[in-house]
Design a protein around this motif. Structure first.
Motif, PDB file in Angstrom:
ATOM      1  N   ALA A 159       4.861  -7.752   8.677  1.00 56.77           N
ATOM      2  CA  ALA A 159       3.929  -7.803   8.771  1.00 56.77           C
ATOM      3  C   ALA A 159       3.690  -7.634   7.224  1.00 56.77           C
ATOM      4  CB  ALA A 159       3.189  -7.688   9.629  1.00 56.77           C
ATOM      5  N   ARG A 160       3.855  -6.181   6.754  1.00 57.54           N
ATOM      6  CA  ARG A 160       3.200  -5.414   5.626  1.00 57.54           C
ATOM      7  C   ARG A 160       3.448  -6.626   4.248  1.00 57.54           C
ATOM      8  NH1 ARG A 160       2.042  -0.192   5.526  1.00 57.54           N
ATOM      9  NH2 ARG A 160       1.778   0.788   2.941  1.00 57.54           N
ATOM     10  N   TYR A 161       4.611  -7.128   4.070  1.00 52.42           N
ATOM     11  CA  TYR A 161       4.599  -8.029   3.043  1.00 52.42           C
ATOM     12  C   TYR A 161       4.562  -9.084   3.189  1.00 52.42           C
ATOM     13  CZ  TYR A 161       7.368  -3.655   2.290  1.00 52.42           C
ATOM     14  OH  TYR A 161       6.901  -1.645   2.795  1.00 52.42           O
ATOM     15  N   ARG A 162       4.174  -9.324   4.121  1.00 54.45           N
ATOM     16  CA  ARG A 162       3.975 -11.461   3.946  1.00 54.45           C
ATOM     17  C   ARG A 162       3.036 -11.827   3.114  1.00 54.45           C
ATOM     18  NH1 ARG A 162       4.657 -12.348  10.662  1.00 54.45           N
ATOM     19  NH2 ARG A 162       6.429 -10.960  10.772  1.00 54.45           N
ATOM     20  N   GLU A 163       2.245 -10.744   2.240  1.00 51.12           N
ATOM     21  CA  GLU A 163       1.249 -12.374   1.596  1.00 51.12           C
ATOM     22  C   GLU A 163       1.190 -11.704   0.313  1.00 51.12           C
ATOM     23  OE1 GLU A 163      -1.531 -13.953   2.890  1.00 51.12           O
ATOM     24  OE2 GLU A 163      -0.221 -13.648   4.986  1.00 51.12           O
ATOM     25  N   ALA A 164       2.964 -10.999   0.170  1.00 48.97           N
ATOM     26  CA  ALA A 164       3.181 -10.674  -1.059  1.00 48.97           C
ATOM     27  C   ALA A 164       3.549 -10.727  -2.297  1.00 48.97           C
ATOM     28  CB  ALA A 164       4.924  -9.531  -1.014  1.00 48.97           C
ATOM     29  N   GLN A 175       5.978   4.552  -1.783  1.00 51.30           N
ATOM     30  CA  GLN A 175       5.621   3.921  -2.048  1.00 51.30           C
ATOM     31  C   GLN A 175       5.737   3.593  -2.882  1.00 51.30           C
ATOM     32  OE1 GLN A 175       3.445   3.745   0.738  1.00 51.30           O
ATOM     33  NE2 GLN A 175       5.442   4.468   2.114  1.00 51.30           N
ATOM     34  N   SER A 176       6.373   3.145  -3.656  1.00 52.70           N
ATOM     35  CA  SER A 176       6.164   3.039  -5.217  1.00 52.70           C
ATOM     36  C   SER A 176       6.299   1.685  -5.242  1.00 52.70           C
ATOM     37  CB  SER A 176       7.590   3.084  -6.270  1.00 52.70           C
ATOM     38  OG  SER A 176       8.660   3.021  -5.620  1.00 52.70           O
ATOM     39  N   GLY A 177       6.257   0.465  -4.384  1.00 48.98           N
ATOM     40  CA  GLY A 177       5.828  -0.647  -4.895  1.00 48.98           C
ATOM     41  C   GLY A 177       7.191  -1.395  -4.749  1.00 48.98           C
ATOM     42  N   ARG A 178       8.384  -0.814  -4.357  1.00 47.59           N
ATOM     43  CA  ARG A 178       9.544  -1.609  -4.609  1.00 47.59           C
ATOM     44  C   ARG A 178       9.777  -2.684  -3.421  1.00 47.59           C
ATOM     45  NH1 ARG A 178      11.886   3.934  -2.906  1.00 47.59           N
ATOM     46  NH2 ARG A 178      12.482   3.806  -0.224  1.00 47.59           N
ATOM     47  N   SER A 179       9.547  -2.140  -2.490  1.00 52.11           N
ATOM     48  CA  SER A 179       9.895  -3.391  -1.112  1.00 52.11           C
ATOM     49  C   SER A 179       8.988  -4.629  -1.467  1.00 52.11           C
ATOM     50  CB  SER A 179       9.764  -3.080   0.256  1.00 52.11           C
ATOM     51  OG  SER A 179      10.173  -1.768   0.039  1.00 52.11           O
ATOM     52  N   THR A 180       7.344  -4.165  -1.758  1.00 56.25           N
ATOM     53  CA  THR A 180       6.837  -5.417  -2.523  1.00 56.25           C
ATOM     54  C   THR A 180       7.216  -6.217  -3.135  1.00 56.25           C
ATOM     55  OG1 THR A 180       4.698  -4.009  -1.484  1.00 56.25           O
ATOM     56  CG2 THR A 180       4.634  -5.634  -2.655  1.00 56.25           C
ATOM     57  N   LEU A 181       8.181  -5.294  -4.065  1.00 59.47           N
ATOM     58  CA  LEU A 181       8.043  -6.457  -5.409  1.00 59.47           C
ATOM     59  C   LEU A 181       9.381  -7.072  -4.721  1.00 59.47           C
ATOM     60  CD1 LEU A 181       8.076  -6.944  -8.487  1.00 59.47           C
ATOM     61  CD2 LEU A 181       9.423  -5.476  -9.240  1.00 59.47           C
ATOM     62  N   ALA A 182      10.429  -7.238  -4.169  1.00 64.54           N
ATOM     63  CA  ALA A 182      11.441  -7.534  -3.860  1.00 64.54           C
ATOM     64  C   ALA A 182      10.776  -8.662  -3.104  1.00 64.54           C
ATOM     65  CB  ALA A 182      12.180  -6.668  -2.899  1.00 64.54           C
ATOM     66  N   ALA A 183       9.701  -8.068  -2.244  1.00 66.08           N
ATOM     67  CA  ALA A 183       9.380  -9.334  -1.171  1.00 66.08           C
ATOM     68  C   ALA A 183       8.149 -10.561  -2.409  1.00 66.08           C
ATOM     69  CB  ALA A 183       8.352  -8.625  -0.322  1.00 66.08           C
TER      70      ALA A 183
END
Length: 296
Positions: free
Chosen positions: A46-51, A146-154
């Protein structure tokens, strides 16, 4: 769930074509091939679904706002480094990358602020244009928590599936590790209620058109878990299937961890492939170059 294009005249967005004759079969509408899987199908938490890249760049620029001027003020030092004779500065590893970076930020300064290597990842995901130095389409995104690596991957996963119309999957390595252990220790944990084998767990991931393995460094220390994940990467390498890994450190750091389960496998080929991955480091692109100047 099958979805269709909302403007499709045949299925009207349902993804299925129903014949007036109830005796005739229902067909999947051809418009579904033009649609990328939705966030839930991709397995995005859910945290990355709008990425997506637009949102990520905005968040990243805001996070880096306080240090932007100090970084851009050092650009003349980097230009001077390129202009100095080779006999004075020696062989400058990555010279071409620095030249491209400086050219890009002359047009748009934010290119110097974005994470190192992230522009290449975005270009690959959105247009398919990127020259992989070692053949396999493998990305390694590293940076602290918290550097955003997972968000960037998503964001890369969503962009790639939207461009290609193919599916993909976002997998937590920590969760997958525990699921693999449950397959071994079912008598104790009672978690593997479907009685899945390790093969049942790994095979679907082997053929995913694009696979994101998030938090690779949180792999369980059980060597059987490491062997299963190594097998997964071996298969994807053999089939030339694109893969994205995220971790808190670069792949070379695993070599220095004596108790790391992959080190205990003594698989030199796997380590060589991981070291050859295209890198994205979650620091402003200018920062590693400025650090090199300051170390000289």
């Amino acid at each position: 769930m099958v979805r269709g294009r909302p403007d499709c005249p045949r299925c009207h967005g349902k993804g299925l074509v129903f014949d007036p004759d109830p005796q005739k079969p229902v067909f999947v509408c051809g418009c579904t091939a033009d649609l990328a899987p939705d966030a839930e199908t991709l397995g995005l938490p859910a945290r990355y679904r709008e990425a997506d890249f637009t949102r990520f760049w905005k968040w990243w620029n805001n996070a880096q706002a306080s240090g932007v001027r100090a970084l851009l003020d050092r650009v003349p030092d980097l230009e001077d480094l390129l202009a100095r004779p080779a006999e004075e500065v020696g062989e400058l590893e990555g010279r071409e990358d620095l030249v491209k970076l400086l050219q890009a930020l002359r047009k748009r300064p934010e290119h110097g602020i974005r994470p190192a290597g992230a522009d290449g990842l975005a270009q690959w995901a959105t247009s398919g244009k990127h020259r992989f130095r070692h053949g396999w389409e493998l990305w390694w995104i590293h940076g602290p928590a918290q550097s955003g690596r997972s968000t960037l991957a998503a964001a890369a996963l969503r962009a790639w599936t939207e461009r290609t119309g193919r599916s993909g999957s976002f997998i937590s390595v920590r969760t997958l590790s525990q699921t693999i252990k449950d397959a071994y220790y079912d008598v104790r944990s009672f978690q593997n209620q479907a009685f899945q084998s390790v093969r049942d767990l790994i095979e679907p991931l082997q053929e995913q058109p694009l696979l994101v393995l998030d938090d690779w460094d949180r792999m369980d220390t059980d060597i059987r878990v490491a062997a299963a994940l190594a097998q997964l990467l071996d298969h994807r390498y053999s089939e030339e299937l694109p893969t994205i890994l995220t971790a808190s450190y670069p792949p070379e750091a695993m070599d220095r961890r004596e108790n790391h389960p992959l080190v205990r496998l003594e698989d030199a080929s796997l380590f060589e492939r991981l070291r050859g991955a295209e890198r994205v480091e979650m620091v402003p692109a200018l920062r590693p170059w400025i650090d090199r100047i300051e170390r000289c």
